[in-house]
Design a protein around this motif. Structure first.
Motif, PDB file in Angstrom:
ATOM      1  N   ARG A 358      10.108 -42.264  -5.616  1.00 56.07           N
ATOM      2  CA  ARG A 358      10.687 -42.014  -6.980  1.00 56.07           C
ATOM      3  C   ARG A 358       9.763 -41.633  -7.868  1.00 56.07           C
ATOM      4  O   ARG A 358      10.054 -40.689  -9.034  1.00 56.07           O
ATOM      5  N   ASP A 359       8.188 -41.616  -7.484  1.00 53.80           N
ATOM      6  CA  ASP A 359       7.214 -40.908  -8.328  1.00 53.80           C
ATOM      7  C   ASP A 359       6.997 -39.573  -7.871  1.00 53.80           C
ATOM      8  O   ASP A 359       6.184 -38.864  -8.370  1.00 53.80           O
ATOM      9  N   MET A 360       7.820 -38.990  -6.818  1.00 51.66           N
ATOM     10  CA  MET A 360       7.465 -37.668  -6.130  1.00 51.66           C
ATOM     11  C   MET A 360       6.237 -37.388  -5.624  1.00 51.66           C
ATOM     12  O   MET A 360       5.792 -36.363  -5.653  1.00 51.66           O
ATOM     13  N   MET A 361       5.729 -38.475  -5.258  1.00 51.77           N
ATOM     14  CA  MET A 361       4.217 -38.319  -4.652  1.00 51.77           C
ATOM     15  C   MET A 361       4.397 -39.146  -3.078  1.00 51.77           C
ATOM     16  O   MET A 361       5.355 -40.038  -2.958  1.00 51.77           O
ATOM     17  N   PRO A 362       3.757 -38.564  -2.204  1.00 48.36           N
ATOM     18  CA  PRO A 362       3.400 -39.325  -1.002  1.00 48.36           C
ATOM     19  C   PRO A 362       2.586 -40.573  -0.999  1.00 48.36           C
ATOM     20  O   PRO A 362       1.760 -40.716  -1.985  1.00 48.36           O
ATOM     21  N   HIS A 363       2.613 -41.492  -0.076  1.00 48.17           N
ATOM     22  CA  HIS A 363       2.154 -42.817  -0.123  1.00 48.17           C
ATOM     23  C   HIS A 363       1.558 -43.089   1.108  1.00 48.17           C
ATOM     24  O   HIS A 363       2.109 -42.685   2.322  1.00 48.17           O
ATOM     25  N   PHE A 364       0.353 -43.497   1.219  1.00 50.44           N
ATOM     26  CA  PHE A 364      -0.277 -44.127   2.392  1.00 50.44           C
ATOM     27  C   PHE A 364      -0.818 -45.514   2.336  1.00 50.44           C
ATOM     28  O   PHE A 364      -1.139 -45.560   1.091  1.00 50.44           O
ATOM     29  N   GLY A 365      -0.999 -46.077   3.181  1.00 45.42           N
ATOM     30  CA  GLY A 365      -1.705 -47.570   3.074  1.00 45.42           C
ATOM     31  C   GLY A 365      -1.317 -48.509   4.034  1.00 45.42           C
ATOM     32  O   GLY A 365      -0.935 -47.948   5.253  1.00 45.42           O
ATOM     33  N   THR A 366      -1.633 -49.898   3.855  1.00 49.21           N
ATOM     34  CA  THR A 366      -1.721 -50.904   4.700  1.00 49.21           C
ATOM     35  C   THR A 366      -0.564 -51.995   4.444  1.00 49.21           C
ATOM     36  O   THR A 366      -0.970 -52.357   3.295  1.00 49.21           O
ATOM     37  N   LEU A 367       0.340 -52.063   5.129  1.00 47.22           N
ATOM     38  CA  LEU A 367       1.562 -53.036   4.536  1.00 47.22           C
ATOM     39  C   LEU A 367       0.809 -54.341   4.946  1.00 47.22           C
ATOM     40  O   LEU A 367       0.849 -55.565   4.219  1.00 47.22           O
ATOM     41  N   ARG A 368       0.375 -54.696   6.116  1.00 48.95           N
ATOM     42  CA  ARG A 368      -0.449 -56.061   6.325  1.00 48.95           C
ATOM     43  C   ARG A 368      -1.478 -55.484   7.265  1.00 48.95           C
ATOM     44  O   ARG A 368      -1.540 -54.406   7.931  1.00 48.95           O
ATOM     45  N   PRO A 369      -2.481 -56.561   7.861  1.00 51.69           N
ATOM     46  CA  PRO A 369      -3.378 -56.083   8.714  1.00 51.69           C
ATOM     47  C   PRO A 369      -2.870 -55.584   9.739  1.00 51.69           C
ATOM     48  O   PRO A 369      -2.109 -56.094  10.759  1.00 51.69           O
ATOM     49  N   GLY A 370      -3.382 -54.475  10.400  1.00 52.29           N
ATOM     50  CA  GLY A 370      -2.798 -53.597  11.651  1.00 52.29           C
ATOM     51  C   GLY A 370      -1.733 -52.784  11.321  1.00 52.29           C
ATOM     52  O   GLY A 370      -1.261 -52.268  12.617  1.00 52.29           O
ATOM     53  N   LEU A 371      -1.044 -52.728  10.282  1.00 50.45           N
ATOM     54  CA  LEU A 371       0.406 -51.952  10.324  1.00 50.45           C
ATOM     55  C   LEU A 371       0.030 -51.120   8.801  1.00 50.45           C
ATOM     56  O   LEU A 371      -0.141 -51.718   7.766  1.00 50.45           O
ATOM     57  N   ASP A 410      -2.817 -47.118  -0.867  1.00 51.24           N
ATOM     58  CA  ASP A 410      -2.398 -48.118  -1.173  1.00 51.24           C
ATOM     59  C   ASP A 410      -2.129 -48.338  -2.840  1.00 51.24           C
ATOM     60  O   ASP A 410      -2.438 -49.114  -3.561  1.00 51.24           O
ATOM     61  N   ALA A 411      -1.534 -47.123  -3.136  1.00 49.39           N
ATOM     62  CA  ALA A 411      -1.118 -46.945  -4.341  1.00 49.39           C
ATOM     63  C   ALA A 411       0.327 -47.706  -4.911  1.00 49.39           C
ATOM     64  O   ALA A 411       0.894 -48.007  -4.037  1.00 49.39           O
ATOM     65  N   PRO A 412       0.661 -48.163  -6.108  1.00 51.71           N
ATOM     66  CA  PRO A 412       1.992 -48.716  -6.086  1.00 51.71           C
ATOM     67  C   PRO A 412       3.299 -47.904  -5.843  1.00 51.71           C
ATOM     68  O   PRO A 412       2.954 -46.600  -5.991  1.00 51.71           O
ATOM     69  N   ARG A 413       4.017 -48.508  -5.187  1.00 52.28           N
ATOM     70  CA  ARG A 413       5.127 -47.720  -4.576  1.00 52.28           C
ATOM     71  C   ARG A 413       6.575 -47.955  -5.349  1.00 52.28           C
ATOM     72  O   ARG A 413       7.096 -49.015  -5.084  1.00 52.28           O
ATOM     73  N   PRO A 414       6.710 -47.048  -6.260  1.00 56.03           N
ATOM     74  CA  PRO A 414       8.011 -47.462  -7.210  1.00 56.03           C
ATOM     75  C   PRO A 414       9.210 -47.511  -6.511  1.00 56.03           C
ATOM     76  O   PRO A 414       9.208 -46.761  -5.659  1.00 56.03           O
ATOM     77  N   THR A 415      10.229 -48.230  -6.767  1.00 59.26           N
ATOM     78  CA  THR A 415      11.164 -48.570  -5.799  1.00 59.26           C
ATOM     79  C   THR A 415      12.324 -47.769  -6.645  1.00 59.26           C
ATOM     80  O   THR A 415      12.579 -47.922  -7.897  1.00 59.26           O
ATOM     81  N   PHE A 416      13.313 -47.332  -5.903  1.00 57.15           N
ATOM     82  CA  PHE A 416      14.667 -47.061  -6.292  1.00 57.15           C
ATOM     83  C   PHE A 416      15.763 -48.363  -6.595  1.00 57.15           C
ATOM     84  O   PHE A 416      15.728 -49.358  -5.793  1.00 57.15           O
TER      85      PHE A 416
END
Length: 440
Positions: A358-371, A410-416
């Motif tokens: 939605r923000d036309m940006m790639p996203h990287f991060g950790t959903l929960r420990p180990g994922l 781990d930036a905010p991931r805006p939703t559709f």
């Protein structure tokens, strides 16, 4: 009506057969879902840093056979859709750091090809961002000012200067940008061979059904397929547009289709009709852009235009067959290159699925420990996936580095919004972008 081959041209340039489908249960240190560029660069970085790690990649089909091996082959410093959006989302300082990091990835991909002897048809010949009307000229000037604020000086060429690079009567101005061209499928397959040589296991034809967490929070994860499962304390989800199929990402990414035409190899006589000595890639200065390039065997690629969203069947291969889209592409090609309009024959016509956020940006991060996760390249992923692999390497290793602390992590991931609102909103937004691209 032209007779097209609705198959990806790049994937006809090298033979490949799926190997090592998962059967039974496996325990390992790191499991990576998706053997495209993001997943494979992650595995490469991990194996370089920690050769002792036991790493397994799983892919639904062929390593590099989905978005990575369908890409147009432009290796650019772009993150997401454009520099303006990057600054708007993250601010100037963070944008400058991220852009410089992706710029280094362009060079590092070339070094990888030389070091590992991967013949990916890598051409370090930059690309041209071209303007065809007043609105696009204004965009070039806007981007020039943004780049200057980030410490990069660029020059806008007028029509005469630009046509010394590529002689199209439609070009009214251009900017030369650092970058490269590559055969994306050969790069992906070369990367897969390199990983296997390093001891990484790649399970092809092994579609993942789900990822479960076993035990209490923080426990290991289990990657489940129809024929077996992989248990690992660290799991990476790197499936591009297919992130859409995981519940956690269902509304953070939309799978959209972009379309391509590839010609027969041009004769010497045909090549001589258009002055294009440096073979730079060409990218139009607009949101729903057209782009053009030569392949290593002197075929012409003409691609882009509006992206298409098919909410009821986003991955259906039947979407390759859309004559109206190919007619539009053929028409825009003829306007851009009238010297080739009447006798350049396009033999390949196909689409590829790209991951739009939605923000036309790639996203990287950790959903929960180990994922961990990485996705959202918005059609500009070859260099950015290399950077993404470095990010995910450091997240898996738990290290705080210049990569793992980029603003994209781990930036905010805006939703559709839910359907059918997303589809209706996309139709409106497409027309807004088309209007903005035309106004000065």
């Amino acid at each position: 009506m032209p007779h097209y081959r609705h198959e990806v041209y790049w994937q006809t340039t090298e033979a490949a057969e799926p190997q090592d489908a998962l059967t039974g249960d496996v325990d390992c240190d790191v499991a990576i879902v998706g053997a495209g560029f993001t997943g494979m660069w992650t595995a490469y970085g991990l194996k370089k840093a920690r050769p002792d790690l036991d790493i397994h990649l799983l892919d639904a089909d062929l390593a590099g056979g989905a978005a990575s091996g369908t890409a147009d082959g432009f290796v650019t410093p772009t993150l997401g859709k454009d520099l303006d959006q990057l600054i708007r989302v993250y601010g100037e300082q963070a944008a400058a750091k991220a852009s410089a990091t992706v710029g280094r990835s362009i060079l590092e991909i070339g070094r990888f090809c030389r070091r590992e002897k991967v013949d990916a048809e890598y051409e370090a010949n930059d690309y041209l961002m071209v303007a065809l009307n007043d609105g696009q000229l204004a965009r070039l000037e806007h981007d020039r000012k943004l780049a200057l604020r980030l410490g990069s000086e660029t020059k806008i060429m007028d029509a005469a200067e630009a046509r010394e690079y590529v002689d199209s009567p439609q070009i009214r101005g251009a900017v030369r940008v650092g970058g490269a061209l590559v055969n994306p499928f050969k790069l992906a397959r070369g990367l897969a061979r390199t990983l296997r040589g390093m001891g990484v296991t790649i399970h092809e034809r092994s579609p993942v059904l789900r990822v479960d967490q076993t035990g209490t929070a923080g426990g290991p994860h289990t990657v489940v397929t129809a024929a077996g499962q992989v248990r690992a304390p660290q799991v990476v989800l790197a499936t591009s547009a297919s992130q859409y199929t995981f519940p956690e990402f269902r509304r953070t990414v939309l799978p959209m289709w972009s379309y391509v035409l590839i010609s027969e190899p041009l004769t010497e006589e045909q090549l001589g009709r258009v002055h294009w000595p440096g073979r730079e890639g060409i990218v139009e200065a607009k949101t729903f852009l057209h782009c053009a390039r030569f392949t290593a065997d002197n075929r012409l690629m003409w691609a882009g235009g509006r992206a298409y969203y098919y909410p009821r069947s986003p991955f259906d291969r039947a979407h390759h067959d859309n004559e109206a889209i190919y007619r539009e592409l053929t028409g825009s090609f003829g306007r851009f290159f009238p010297a080739w309009r009447d006798d350049v024959r396009f033999s390949f016509a196909y689409g590829g699925v790209i991951d739009i956020t939605r923000d036309m940006m790639p996203h990287f991060g950790t959903l929960r420990p180990g994922l961990h996760y990485g996705y959202g390249y918005c059609g500009n992923g070859i260099a950015a996936t290399h950077t993404g692999g470095r990010i995910l390497r450091d997240l898996v290793l738990g290290e705080s580095t210049d990569y793992s602390t980029l603003a994209l992590v781990d930036a905010p991931r805006p939703t559709f919004p839910p359907e059918p609102i997303s589809f209706a909103g996309y139709q409106v937004l497409s027309r807004v972008y088309e209007w903005k691209d035309k106004r000065p």
